[in-house]
Scaffold this motif. Sequence first.
Motif, short mmCIF file in Angstrom:
data_model
loop_
_atom_site.label_atom_id
_atom_site.label_comp_id
_atom_site.label_asym_id
_atom_site.label_seq_id
_atom_site.Cartn_x
_atom_site.Cartn_y
_atom_site.Cartn_z
N THR A 102 0.84 -1.19 0.00
CA THR A 102 0.00 0.00 0.00
C THR A 102 0.88 1.24 0.00
O THR A 102 1.97 1.25 0.58
N THR A 108 5.44 4.18 -6.68
CA THR A 108 5.43 3.06 -7.62
C THR A 108 5.40 1.76 -6.83
O THR A 108 6.19 1.58 -5.90
N LEU A 109 4.48 0.86 -7.22
CA LEU A 109 4.37 -0.46 -6.60
C LEU A 109 4.56 -1.54 -7.65
O LEU A 109 3.98 -1.47 -8.72
N ASP A 110 5.36 -2.56 -7.34
CA ASP A 110 5.57 -3.71 -8.20
C ASP A 110 5.40 -4.96 -7.35
O ASP A 110 6.24 -5.25 -6.49
N LEU A 118 -2.35 -4.86 -4.23
CA LEU A 118 -1.71 -3.56 -4.33
C LEU A 118 -2.77 -2.47 -4.20
O LEU A 118 -3.80 -2.53 -4.88
N ALA A 120 -3.11 1.90 -3.94
CA ALA A 120 -2.40 3.17 -4.02
C ALA A 120 -3.39 4.32 -4.09
O ALA A 120 -4.48 4.19 -4.64
N LEU A 126 1.30 1.18 -10.75
CA LEU A 126 1.16 -0.12 -10.11
C LEU A 126 1.36 -1.22 -11.14
O LEU A 126 0.77 -1.19 -12.22
N ILE A 135 -5.74 -5.28 -7.49
CA ILE A 135 -5.13 -3.96 -7.58
C ILE A 135 -6.23 -2.91 -7.44
O ILE A 135 -7.22 -2.95 -8.15
N ALA A 137 -6.64 1.37 -7.15
CA ALA A 137 -5.92 2.64 -7.26
C ALA A 137 -6.90 3.80 -7.31
O ALA A 137 -7.93 3.73 -7.98
N ALA A 141 -3.87 7.12 -11.69
CA ALA A 141 -3.07 5.89 -11.59
C ALA A 141 -2.78 5.32 -12.97
O ALA A 141 -3.57 5.44 -13.89
N VAL A 143 -1.90 1.51 -14.29
CA VAL A 143 -1.92 0.14 -13.80
C VAL A 143 -1.54 -0.83 -14.91
O VAL A 143 -2.10 -0.78 -16.00
#
Length: 177
Positions: A102, A108-110, A118, A120, A126, A135, A137, A141, A143
């Motif tokens: 989170t 940036t999330l991977d 995930l 955000a 993402l 996911i 967002a 975002a 994605v």
Amino acid sequence: MDMFEIISGAGDDSIRVQASNATIDSGAGNDVIDVDGQANVVAGEGDDVVFTYGHSTVDGGAGNDHIHTYDHSTVTGGDGDDYISTYAYSSVSGRNGNDILTTYDNSTLDGGAGDDSLRAYDHANLSGGAGNDFISAYDHAVVDAGTGDDTVRTYSHATVSAGAGDDHVDLRLFRHR
């Protein structure tokens, strides 16, 4: 400028540092690390809990880690089912495992390999990676769900690439009244 370097061996360690610059290698074990100030943390193998505040780099290593950072952080979860929470201008990689990532504000999330979750808020990128990911967002975002049977929910200004697999995509636009 304060500078601390702490290297601990195997065992369940508790480390608390208040300094403007700290390097910590906690080794193997179920460690608790709390740093107030800039930090470079290598948590090592084990189920670790890490807190950092301000301009930090954290490597959780192998294990089911809980990592919380604040402001300008780079976090790698490593192997294991990790929970990683960041705030503001951060880059997070869960790597292998079923991770929960989170973040809030320009991050940036991977998720990497595994069935990841995930979330955000506010200007995020993402990437779910391989696995059946969830996911979510909010607000501006980008994605990329990756491969797998993914569920993607976005709210307000999003670009979504569902990738290979049987995906469910839910796009919503908030209207200001």
